[in-house]
Scaffold this active site. Structure first.
Site, PDB file in Angstrom:
ATOM      1  N   LYS A  39      -7.708  30.488  -8.746  1.00 24.09           N
ATOM      2  CA  LYS A  39      -8.052  29.994  -7.675  1.00 24.09           C
ATOM      3  C   LYS A  39      -8.676  30.886  -6.607  1.00 24.09           C
ATOM      4  O   LYS A  39      -9.900  30.358  -6.143  1.00 24.09           O
ATOM      5  CB  LYS A  39      -6.802  29.329  -7.009  1.00 24.09           C
ATOM      6  CG  LYS A  39      -6.255  28.042  -7.665  1.00 24.09           C
ATOM      7  CD  LYS A  39      -5.064  27.527  -7.297  1.00 24.09           C
ATOM      8  CE  LYS A  39      -4.393  26.627  -8.048  1.00 24.09           C
ATOM      9  NZ  LYS A  39      -3.089  25.844  -7.395  1.00 24.09           N
ATOM     10  N   CYS A  93      -1.972  30.059  -4.352  1.00 20.15           N
ATOM     11  CA  CYS A  93      -1.013  29.980  -4.806  1.00 20.15           C
ATOM     12  C   CYS A  93      -0.862  28.752  -5.891  1.00 20.15           C
ATOM     13  O   CYS A  93      -1.566  28.075  -5.909  1.00 20.15           O
ATOM     14  CB  CYS A  93       0.357  29.847  -3.735  1.00 20.15           C
ATOM     15  SG  CYS A  93       0.453  30.870  -2.437  1.00 20.15           S
ATOM     16  N   ASP A  94       0.305  28.938  -6.805  1.00 20.94           N
ATOM     17  CA  ASP A  94       0.244  28.089  -7.730  1.00 20.94           C
ATOM     18  C   ASP A  94       1.845  28.056  -7.891  1.00 20.94           C
ATOM     19  O   ASP A  94       2.511  29.097  -7.951  1.00 20.94           O
ATOM     20  CB  ASP A  94      -0.327  28.123  -9.038  1.00 20.94           C
ATOM     21  CG  ASP A  94      -0.337  27.052  -9.880  1.00 20.94           C
ATOM     22  OD1 ASP A  94      -1.200  26.053  -9.782  1.00 20.94           O
ATOM     23  OD2 ASP A  94       0.349  26.961 -10.945  1.00 20.94           O
ATOM     24  N   THR A  95       2.383  26.909  -8.156  1.00 18.79           N
ATOM     25  CA  THR A  95       3.676  26.718  -8.552  1.00 18.79           C
ATOM     26  C   THR A  95       3.924  25.639  -9.689  1.00 18.79           C
ATOM     27  O   THR A  95       3.447  24.702 -10.232  1.00 18.79           O
ATOM     28  CB  THR A  95       4.594  25.827  -7.368  1.00 18.79           C
ATOM     29  OG1 THR A  95       4.335  26.585  -6.154  1.00 18.79           O
ATOM     30  CG2 THR A  95       6.112  25.869  -7.648  1.00 18.79           C
ATOM     31  N   GLY A 116       3.324  31.683  -8.272  1.00 19.45           N
ATOM     32  CA  GLY A 116       2.486  32.766  -8.360  1.00 19.45           C
ATOM     33  C   GLY A 116       1.516  32.705  -7.292  1.00 19.45           C
ATOM     34  O   GLY A 116       1.180  31.782  -6.669  1.00 19.45           O
TER      35      GLY A 116
END
Length: 162
Positions: free
Chosen positions: A48, A66-68, A103
């Protein structure tokens, strides 16, 4: 700071800490073949960030991506496609523990920092009626694992470690 994400929850969290936030969605490809959720979430956060950098080559503010992802009994669980899938996901967590992997990638002062964090979440015993009641809030839409802790989703949780 620039938040390269459409996450209203992340924006609200940063603002609650006194950070002025400008939001830019990246719309990058989130497919991957990674099986380790910590690696997958950091990979997606970095992807991203790279997408943002490609479309916005000149910027001075820090940029956060961010990533979840949820891990439950060896399976990776992302965002539900519909209400039925959301019900199925929450039914898995009902009275059980699962892992929430987050992340992140931060561009700051010409450098990229990244990593992943882990929290273990224990759900209350909800039953079908409790799950259906939560789904009425529609908070499940666009949320990994079909819930958000920032709203009514906190009532689903018994305990968080991490």
């Amino acid at each position: 700071m620039i938040l390269a994400s459409g996450s209203l929850a992340r924006k609200a969290l940063l603002e609650s800490l006194g950070v002025t936030v400008k939001v830019f969605k990246t719309g990058c490809d989130e497919t991957h073949e990674e099986t380790d959720p910590a690696i997958a979430t950091e990979l997606l956060a970095r992807r991203k960030l790279a997408s943002f950098q490609n479309t916005h080559p000149l910027y001075e503010m820090p940029v956060l991506c961010c990533d979840t992802m949820i891990s439950f009994q060896g399976s990776l669980i992302g965002k539900p496609k519909n209400r039925q899938e959301a019900f199925s996901q929450l039914s898995l967590f009902d009275g059980n523990m699962h892992e929430v992997h987050s992340g992140w990638a931060l561009w700051y002062q010409e450098r990229v920092f990244s990593g992943a964090d882990l929290a273990v979440v224990s759900f209350k015993n909800l039953g079908p009626d409790g799950i259906a009641s939560y789904l009425e809030t529609e908070e499940w839409k666009g949320a990994a694992g079909s819930y958000r802790l920032q709203g009514a989703g906190r009532n689903l949780v018994e305990r968080i470690d991490g």
